[in-house]
Design an enzyme around this catalytic site. Structure first.
Site, PDB file in Angstrom:
ATOM      1  CD1 TRP A 167     -11.729  11.366  -0.064  1.00 53.55           C
ATOM      2  CD2 TRP A 167     -12.775  12.096  -1.892  1.00 53.55           C
ATOM      3  NE1 TRP A 167     -13.048  10.999   0.035  1.00 53.55           N
ATOM      4  CE2 TRP A 167     -13.705  11.433  -1.079  1.00 53.55           C
ATOM      5  CE3 TRP A 167     -13.210  12.645  -3.096  1.00 53.55           C
ATOM      6  CZ2 TRP A 167     -15.046  11.304  -1.427  1.00 53.55           C
ATOM      7  CZ3 TRP A 167     -14.538  12.508  -3.439  1.00 53.55           C
ATOM      8  CH2 TRP A 167     -15.443  11.848  -2.624  1.00 53.55           C
ATOM      9  CG  HIS A 168     -11.904  12.678  -6.664  1.00 53.08           C
ATOM     10  ND1 HIS A 168     -11.561  13.884  -6.107  1.00 53.08           N
ATOM     11  CD2 HIS A 168     -13.239  12.721  -6.867  1.00 53.08           C
ATOM     12  CE1 HIS A 168     -12.643  14.630  -5.974  1.00 53.08           C
ATOM     13  NE2 HIS A 168     -13.676  13.950  -6.421  1.00 53.08           N
ATOM     14  N   GLY A 169      -8.642   9.367  -6.015  1.00 50.25           N
ATOM     15  CA  GLY A 169      -7.917   8.178  -6.446  1.00 50.25           C
ATOM     16  C   GLY A 169      -6.426   8.394  -6.428  1.00 50.25           C
TER      17      GLY A 169
END
Lengths: 291, 456
Positions: B315-317
């Protein structure tokens, strides 16, 4: 639950903020200009700030981190200052030096790196008035402590250290990894267009230096054998010598210096830096003595 | 527009001044929506249509899901996940410099940068769809209220991720007399202090963790930098969230607490109840529990934990480092369940064991932040291996340890000071303490840098 009314709370909070801020503003306005304080030592900010704060020297060396290795205390030439900017260029240092009312009588310009131009942020900070005059109390306190704790050796002590270094045998530090990496990096020529743009800037700055009655000289700091013959070094030297073709303006440091070492492949180690400073001293006296 | 810019301060002052005017009271929601659109569009107007499509699309699916939840809820969730996946991961497949599909509209879409805060507002969208289509929900928000919930400017860019069921009931007319101005001021001052004084100053040092600068750092400084980054990322994100909560209070909305002294956690599961609480809660509510949570066999619970943490990392990248970060946290959570589940707690040993556990958890969490700081997996591994390899750098960068300590001190004090001491200080000297914090952040603010979580 808050015993204090919101108005009382904000009044106390505001007073607690305003009082130290007023004292701080008074000290900042009345006191000397605060030095810039980077979070690591030997930063370009520190070097340039010191140059701007202290009296103008007679001799100035400007350059990159290669030049920064040349410790001022090891020179015999009196009243000499070194402005070597790690990751920076001679152009930035010259722009800052030219902004002062008086110029050093002799300016030595490192020509090893021509693909780096002016650092606009640094120049703006010192020339364009972009430097904050407001001190930062915690950094100031730490800077005071660090300067006291890591003060450079006095000149006499430095001479003893330098002599001992030269007497000692050259370092046997195995720098192959670093040298291989540096060789890879210098295996391609820097952009000719960028080098020529920077050369034109240097020529303009040298004209200004000479117009103000100072002398400009150029030098290439010696590189490890393989690097000295690299594509990048040769291309840079060709552009530099084409731009400043008067051989009388060049200091010749390379050939006569034995036993130099580059611990990280590129920068001179301490002992080698001492040897090079002595060579610069000799070259300087031969250039400066009356003909 | 970042929270630390003067433009943002002016923006908040103007909106706040208008917001409580009696003439505007009936339009407070609309005012906040327009202000939030201005806030989001300031600097990247081209992404406003994308935001509008996201919110209006979600609202359309919400209306349809009220009629048939079974059909339209999954489609609405998929719509949002597709948006997130498209913008977050498209550059894995397309090089923006050489995109040429033959369609100018498609090219424009593919070249659009990652919309700031997309991870956060997509989670709000999903929460809206799930929470408001449950059987017990009778209140159906109109499109303006849905807009406000999703794009309320204090939480739009980096959260905290507020659940629709908690935010929407708060939408009603607001009165200045009801606002706890002191509480709002305390949150805002604390937030700015942690961001400007701690995070921005530490950022100057932790810049040495970036490639290739870390190669110039001594072995002991590599270790120091890891812990400094631990303090920095906390101060940065906690600071942002504190400002968001304070701003929310100014406009009459209570946003959820996002941090609760995470670095005193004695276990990894405790850490995730104290760090980025709103994300952990969201993942638990909308992913872990629907996956079955711990209601099935033990191995299934472990698998669910790994799935949630792995996806939480991604989700962060779109980088292997983020996946590794999430997965390794998952592994630690699983190992902890395996090992700690079999030990009996002994209150006599607690005083000794707990500090050791806290140190161990802090150490592991800090080490894993390396994958956050260096999204390039090779760089992260190189940094890690450099921490265990004798260092022969001839001319290393030298950091001021004393400065590092002074800039980290607020985080250390906040975590380690006995609550009784803080309570006593709060009673007697609270306003003065906040005043001094304000003065210190004015005179000792570090160089401006964007919030770390803005990139997500």
């Amino acid at each position: 639950m808050n015993a204090v009314s919101p108005q009382g709370w904000f009044l106390k909070c505001g007073a607690a903020a305003a009082l130290p801020l007023l004292v701080y503003a008074a000290i900042a306005l009345a006191g000397p200009q605060a030095p810039p304080l980077p979070t690591s030592r030997d930063g370009a900010l520190t070097v340039l700030d010191r140059y701007m704060q202290e009296p103008v020297p007679n001799v100035l060396l400007v350059g990159s981190s290669l030049t920064a290795r040349l410790n001022e205390e090891y020179f015999d030439t009196p009243n000499l200052r070194v402005v070597g900017l790690a990751g920076g260029s001679a152009i930035t240092a010259l722009e800052v030096a030219l902004s002062r009312g008086r110029l050093p009588g002799t300016i030595l310009i490192e020509m090893n790196i021509l693909e780096r131009g002016e650092d606009p942020a640094l120049v703006q900070r010192f020339v364009g008035g972009g430097a904050s005059t407001w001190p930062r109390p915690i950094r100031s306190a730490i800077a005071f402590y660090e300067r006291w704790h890591h003060a450079p050796p006095d000149r006499r002590h430095a001479k003893v250290v330098a002599a001992a270094l030269v007497r000692a045998p050259p370092s046997d530090f195995d720098n192959r990894i670093y040298l291989e990496r540096a060789t890879r990096e210098l295996s391609t020529a820097p952009s000719d267009a960028i080098m020529r743009t920077n050369l034109a800037t240097l020529q303009r700055l040298v004209e200004k230096i000479e117009a103000r009655g100072s002398q400009a000289y150029f030098y290439n700091l010696p590189l490890a054998g393989e690097l000295g013959d690299s594509v990048a070094a040769k291309a840079t030297a060709a552009v530099a010598h084409a731009g400043f073709s008067d051989d009388r303006q060049w200091l010749h440091l390379d050939g006569s210096i034995p036993d130099l070492r580059w611990a990280d492949g590129v920068h001179l180690d301490e002992r080698s830096a001492v040897i090079v400073t002595q060579s610069i001293d000799r070259e300087l006296s031969s250039h400066l003595e009356p003909k | 527009m970042t929270f630390t810019s003067w433009q943002f301060s002016l923006f908040v002052v103007v909106v706040f001044a208008i917001y409580y005017l009696p003439q505007v009271r009936s339009f407070q929601v609309q005012l906040l929506v327009l202000s939030s659109l201005f806030f989001y569009g300031y600097g990247q107007v081209e992404l406003l249509p994308m935001l509008a499509v996201s919110v209006l699309g979600t609202y359309l699916f919400l209306i349809l899901a009220w009629r048939s939840r079974v059909i339209w809820l999954p489609i609405g969730v998929a719509f949002n996940l597709s948006l997130l996946a498209f913008f977050k991961y498209k550059f894995l497949f397309f090089d923006p410099a050489v995109i040429s599909t033959g369609s100018s509209a498609a090219d424009l879409l593919l070249r659009l940068p990652l919309p700031i805060g997309i991870s956060f507002f997509v989670f709000h969208n999903i929460s809206l769809l799930v929470d408001l289509t449950k059987g017990d929900q009778t209140r159906h928000p109109d499109v303006t209220e849905a807009f406000l919930y999703i794009i309320f400017f204090p939480q739009l860019v980096s959260g905290p991720i507020t659940r629709a069921a908690i935010f929407l009931p708060q939408i009603r007319e607001k009165y200045l007399a009801d606002v706890d101005l002191v509480a709002a001021a305390k949150w805002i001052l604390t937030g700015y202090f942690f961001k400007l004084y701690v995070a921005n100053n530490l950022n100057e040092m932790t810049a040495y963790m970036d490639y290739p600068l870390y190669e110039t750092v001594r072995l002991e400084d590599k270790w120091l930098l890891v812990f400094l980054y631990s303090y920095q990322i906390y101060a940065d994100f906690f600071g942002y969230t504190a400002i968001a909560i304070g701003l929310g209070l100014l406009f009459g909305y209570r946003l959820p607490i996002n941090f609760n002294l995470p670095y005193i956690s004695a276990s990894f599961s405790e850490f995730w109840t104290r760090w980025h609480i709103s994300l952990s809660t969201w993942l638990r509510t909308y992913l872990y529990i629907p996956l079955g949570g711990n209601r099935h066999e033990t191995w299934r619970t472990y698998l669910n934990i790994m799935i949630v943490m792995g996806l939480g990392g991604l989700w962060h990248g779109a980088a292997l480092s983020y996946l590794a970060w999430g997965t390794m946290h998952g592994v630690l959570l699983v190992l902890e369940r395996l090992l700690l589940g079999k030990t009996d707690s002994n209150s006599r040993l607690e005083a000794v064991v707990r500090p050791v556990q806290i140190c161990f958890v802090f150490f592991c969490v800090s080490m894993l932040w390396i994958f956050f700081k260096l999204p390039n997996f090779d760089h992260a591994l190189a940094y890690l291996s450099g921490m265990f390899t004798a260092n022969t750098i001839p001319v290393p960068a030298k950091l001021f340890n004393s400065l590092a300590l002074l800039y980290s001190l607020p985080v250390i004090i906040q975590h380690l000071a006995p609550p009784s001491l803080l309570e006593a200080a709060r009673r007697s000297a609270e306003p003065y303490l906040y005043g001094l914090m304000a003065a210190l952040m004015c005179v000792e603010a570090g160089p401006s840098t964007s919030f770390i979580y803005f990139q997500f």
